[in-house]
Enzyme design. Structure first.
Site, PDB file in Angstrom:
ATOM      1  N   GLU A 151       0.810  -1.214   0.000  1.00  0.00           N
ATOM      2  CA  GLU A 151       0.000   0.000   0.000  1.00  0.00           C
ATOM      3  C   GLU A 151       0.850   1.273   0.000  1.00  0.00           C
ATOM      4  O   GLU A 151       0.398   2.325   0.475  1.00  0.00           O
ATOM      5  CB  GLU A 151      -0.947  -0.013   1.198  1.00  0.00           C
ATOM      6  N   HIS A 200      -0.390   4.468   8.606  1.00  0.00           N
ATOM      7  CA  HIS A 200      -1.481   3.560   8.231  1.00  0.00           C
ATOM      8  C   HIS A 200      -1.470   2.394   9.206  1.00  0.00           C
ATOM      9  O   HIS A 200      -0.441   1.752   9.414  1.00  0.00           O
ATOM     10  CB  HIS A 200      -1.313   3.045   6.804  1.00  0.00           C
ATOM     11  N   HIS A 204      -4.232  -0.662  11.513  1.00  0.00           N
ATOM     12  CA  HIS A 204      -5.460  -1.461  11.493  1.00  0.00           C
ATOM     13  C   HIS A 204      -6.023  -1.632  12.905  1.00  0.00           C
ATOM     14  O   HIS A 204      -6.108  -2.750  13.415  1.00  0.00           O
ATOM     15  CB  HIS A 204      -5.187  -2.838  10.883  1.00  0.00           C
ATOM     16  N   HIS A 257     -11.092  -1.948   7.310  1.00  0.00           N
ATOM     17  CA  HIS A 257      -9.666  -1.964   6.994  1.00  0.00           C
ATOM     18  C   HIS A 257      -8.842  -1.342   8.116  1.00  0.00           C
ATOM     19  O   HIS A 257      -7.970  -1.998   8.672  1.00  0.00           O
ATOM     20  CB  HIS A 257      -9.455  -1.209   5.667  1.00  0.00           C
TER      21      HIS A 257
END
Length: 227
Positions: free
Chosen positions: A85, A104, A106, A172
């Site tokens: 990603e 980023h 989760h 996500h």
């Protein structure tokens, strides 16, 4: 930038990865942090030949790449792979000159709260002043539960993010931004904390209520808070 400067930034990003994992926002090998170096290059957490997971990230795992994911310096990617990603990071850095760091992660609570229909709202006050102000500005949702592995999907996420500080990724996780590594990480932690509290309130049979405007006005500007 000297090698010593670059090594210091690698350690900063690797320590931040450990914080994310230690706080439960990124289990196993999932999640990554990037830091802009200049107009074309960034440091980003990559997966190495002996992947240890985010909790055990070392400065050597933080590699220098360009906005297209190519090697930015001879040998930087030998034995390492950029995140699938990476476009999630690079598209923000291309379009948001105010952003230096992208996180980023989760966080399960953020995913669960969003799937339960609970937005990130300013339901707390002095408990987390920067988080309250972040929530009051609005935390949008990117409604696709996909792996953001190309510029087309990344552009969709960036459009959802707009000029905000963070965006929830449905099914996500989240992406947060900042003018530096500490700010981007703290914003991710704030979103996670508000999601956890919101879930706990609803589980306890309570009702979520936004902070009263008069109380919001009493909260000091976070830039005036001393560490």
């Amino acid at each position: 930038m000297t090698k010593q400067d670059l090594d210091g930034l690698r350690r900063l990003v690797s320590d931040a990865c450990r914080v994310l994992a230690g706080r439960g926002l990124a289990d196993g090998i999932l999640g990554h942090i990037s830091l802009r170096i200049d107009e074309r290059t960034l440091l980003v957490r990559c997966r190495g030949p002996h992947e240890r997971g985010l909790l055990y990230t070392q400065p050597d795992d933080i590699r220098l790449v360009d906005l297209d994911g190519a090697t930015a310096a001879l040998g930087e990617l030998d034995g390492w792979a950029v995140p699938n990603e990476l476009p999630l990071h690079t598209e923000i850095l291309r379009t948001r000159p105010d952003v230096t760091c992208v996180v980023h992660a989760h966080p399960p609570a953020v995913v669960a709260a969003d799937l339960s229909g609970l937005g990130i709202r300013p339901v707390v006050g002095a408990f987390d002043i920067p988080g309250t102000r972040l929530a009051a500005r609005g935390v949008p949702v990117y409604p696709r539960g996909v792996l953001i592995r190309d510029r087309r999907l990344a552009a969709e996420m960036v459009a959802a993010l707009g000029d905000r500080d963070a965006v929830v990724l449905r099914g996500h996780g989240l992406t947060s931004t900042g003018a530096g590594v500490p700010e981007a990480v703290l914003r991710a932690l704030s979103v996670d904390a508000i999601a956890r509290i919101s879930l706990d309130v609803v589980k306890a049979g309570g009702t979520l209520t936004d902070l009263a405007e008069q109380d919001m006005c009493e909260l000091p500007d976070r830039r005036l808070l001393q560490p």
